[in-house]
Design a protein around this motif. Structure first.
Motif, short mmCIF file in Angstrom:
data_model
loop_
_atom_site.label_atom_id
_atom_site.label_comp_id
_atom_site.label_asym_id
_atom_site.label_seq_id
_atom_site.Cartn_x
_atom_site.Cartn_y
_atom_site.Cartn_z
N LEU A 121 -3.67 9.14 11.91
CA LEU A 121 -3.94 8.56 10.58
C LEU A 121 -2.48 8.45 9.91
O LEU A 121 -1.80 9.25 10.09
N LYS A 122 -2.51 7.30 9.10
CA LYS A 122 -1.28 7.00 8.30
C LYS A 122 -1.27 7.59 6.96
O LYS A 122 -0.24 8.01 6.52
N ARG A 123 -2.20 7.40 6.29
CA ARG A 123 -2.21 7.82 4.69
C ARG A 123 -3.69 8.43 4.36
O ARG A 123 -4.75 8.23 5.12
N VAL A 124 -3.55 8.89 3.14
CA VAL A 124 -4.62 9.35 2.53
C VAL A 124 -4.80 9.02 0.96
O VAL A 124 -3.66 9.31 0.41
N ASN A 125 -5.85 8.73 0.57
CA ASN A 125 -6.03 8.48 -0.94
C ASN A 125 -6.91 9.57 -1.46
O ASN A 125 -8.00 9.95 -1.10
N LEU A 165 -2.90 9.08 -5.23
CA LEU A 165 -4.02 9.75 -5.89
C LEU A 165 -4.72 8.93 -6.86
O LEU A 165 -4.18 7.71 -7.34
N ASN A 166 -6.09 8.95 -6.64
CA ASN A 166 -6.95 8.02 -7.59
C ASN A 166 -7.63 8.85 -8.71
O ASN A 166 -8.13 9.97 -8.45
N MET A 167 -7.58 8.25 -9.81
CA MET A 167 -8.17 8.84 -10.76
C MET A 167 -9.04 7.83 -11.68
O MET A 167 -8.70 6.70 -12.13
N VAL A 168 -10.59 8.14 -11.50
CA VAL A 168 -11.45 7.07 -12.42
C VAL A 168 -11.37 7.60 -13.72
O VAL A 168 -11.58 9.05 -13.99
N VAL A 169 -11.30 6.71 -14.60
CA VAL A 169 -11.11 7.08 -16.06
C VAL A 169 -12.45 6.57 -16.68
O VAL A 169 -12.87 5.41 -16.60
N GLU A 191 2.09 8.30 -6.05
CA GLU A 191 1.62 7.23 -6.49
C GLU A 191 0.13 7.37 -6.91
O GLU A 191 -0.53 7.78 -6.30
N LEU A 192 -0.03 7.05 -8.37
CA LEU A 192 -1.37 7.30 -9.05
C LEU A 192 -1.85 5.83 -9.20
O LEU A 192 -1.41 4.97 -9.55
N ARG A 193 -3.23 5.98 -9.04
CA ARG A 193 -4.16 4.73 -9.37
C ARG A 193 -5.02 4.80 -10.22
O ARG A 193 -5.98 5.81 -9.96
N TYR A 194 -5.10 4.32 -11.49
CA TYR A 194 -5.82 4.24 -12.27
C TYR A 194 -7.35 3.63 -12.02
O TYR A 194 -7.06 2.30 -11.75
N ILE A 195 -8.47 4.09 -11.97
CA ILE A 195 -9.75 3.13 -11.51
C ILE A 195 -10.62 2.81 -12.74
O ILE A 195 -11.06 4.02 -13.17
#
Length: 338
Positions: A121-125, A165-169, A191-195
């Motif tokens: 595995l390379k990466r996790v969200n 990191l994923n953040m559902v807003v 790295e944060l991604r706003y969804i």
């Protein structure tokens, strides 16, 4: 079979495959598997309905022959699937596959991160929608605080996995955490991604009024930080990226509601029970599991997948209106991941 690059009706190639390995989850997040809809009596898929690891490996090889470069494992919560590192090891051995990722709530990573990394595995969200324990427990529907997820983040970093990191807003629920989450991730180098809160499935009670758009979030961030745009890393990249000036830390936005990216969508989704979906918002899957179990050859599977993708004309986010949202049949996110 020779490698073949296939395109759909809008000349979009097939590059990314998201594979749901299980429809169960240990959370009951309001935007995905709300507890009032997925209660104790909810009937999940029986084990016999799930694709086996050998079947996933076989389909993975064929998808790579059709142009797929990246695979992401999803759920439900994929880490609930027993012996998942075995599947990752099988997929990592596929020639021509450049990246394997996984989307998770992170709770089981302290036990599994090192094994996942070793398997390839390379990466996790990792999903984290608030830093406040009480609110986060409300959002995940289980009363679980942030501690287990933060431990999972650290375990993934310690194992050498890439972490986002994923953040559902959702407006009125956790939009007050937009800035605190940005500060936390900037400080930690994550790295944060706003969804944007999306109208996936039919059980989460989605309304447009609940959406906090990328533009609104960006304006909030701009008042606190200096941001500079980052060019897409490849055609079809979902997130729109910015960098905190003077750092190498990015922040991203997934904007399928306010700024659709249908024109560059290169993703197919394989559900836990072996159906291929050509759009996150499309409820009409194409059954590969029974086709395979009824004796289809690799050549026949190759041809069937190519036929499905060649006929793809999905543009749901481009065409979204109140009426399309209300009337369109959509698959639940727990069956096909994000």
């Amino acid at each position: 079979m020779e490698k073949t690059i296939i395109t759909d009706k809008f000349n979009r190639p097939l590059r990314d495959l998201r594979i749901s390995v299980i429809d169960r989850c240990n959370f009951r997040c309001q935007y995905c598997m709300p507890a009032d809809q997925f209660g104790p009596d909810f009937e999940f898929l029986p084990r016999s309905a799930l694709l086996t690891y050998e079947e996933i490996e076989r389909l993975g090889k064929i998808f790579v022959q059709l142009g797929v470069k990246k695979i992401r494992l999803t759920g439900g919560e994929p880490l609930l699937r027993r012996d998942l590192p075995i599947l990752i090891e099988k997929l990592a051995a596929i020639e021509g596959l450049s990246d394997i990722g996984l989307t998770t709530n992170g709770v089981l990573l302290p036990k599994l991160a090192a094994k996942l990394k070793e398997a390839g595995l390379k990466r996790v969200n990792i999903s984290l929608d608030s830093l406040e324990d009480e609110l986060f427990g409300k959002i995940n529907g289980r009363g679980i605080g942030t501690g287990p997820v933060l431990e999972g983040i650290q375990a993934a970093k310690d194992a050498g996995l890439g972490v986002k990191l994923n953040m559902v807003v959702k407006k009125g629920l956790n939009d007050q955490d937009i800035i605190p989450m940005a500060k936390f991730c900037k400080e930690k180098g994550l790295e944060l991604r706003y969804i944007e809160y999306m109208d996936v499935g039919s059980t989460n009670g989605w309304k447009m009024d609940d959406v906090v758009t990328k533009k609104e979030i960006y304006e909030m961030l701009k008042a606190e930080f200096e941001l500079e745009p980052v060019d897409p890393a490849y055609f079809g990249e979902v997130a729109k990226h910015y960098r905190y000036k003077g750092t190498d830390v990015n922040v991203g936005f997934i904007t399928s509601v306010s700024e659709s990216f249908c024109s560059s969508c290169t993703r197919a989704r394989l559900s836990a029970n072996g159906q291929i979906f050509t759009c996150l918002f499309n409820g009409n899957g194409h059954d590969l599991r029974n086709f395979m179990r009824n004796g289809a050859s690799d050549e026949q599977l190759f041809g069937r997948i190519a036929e499905i993708w060649n006929g793809r004309n999905d543009r749901y986010s481009d065409e979204r209106t109140a009426e399309t949202n209300k009337n369109r049949k959509k698959i639940e996110m727990s069956y096909i991941g994000g």
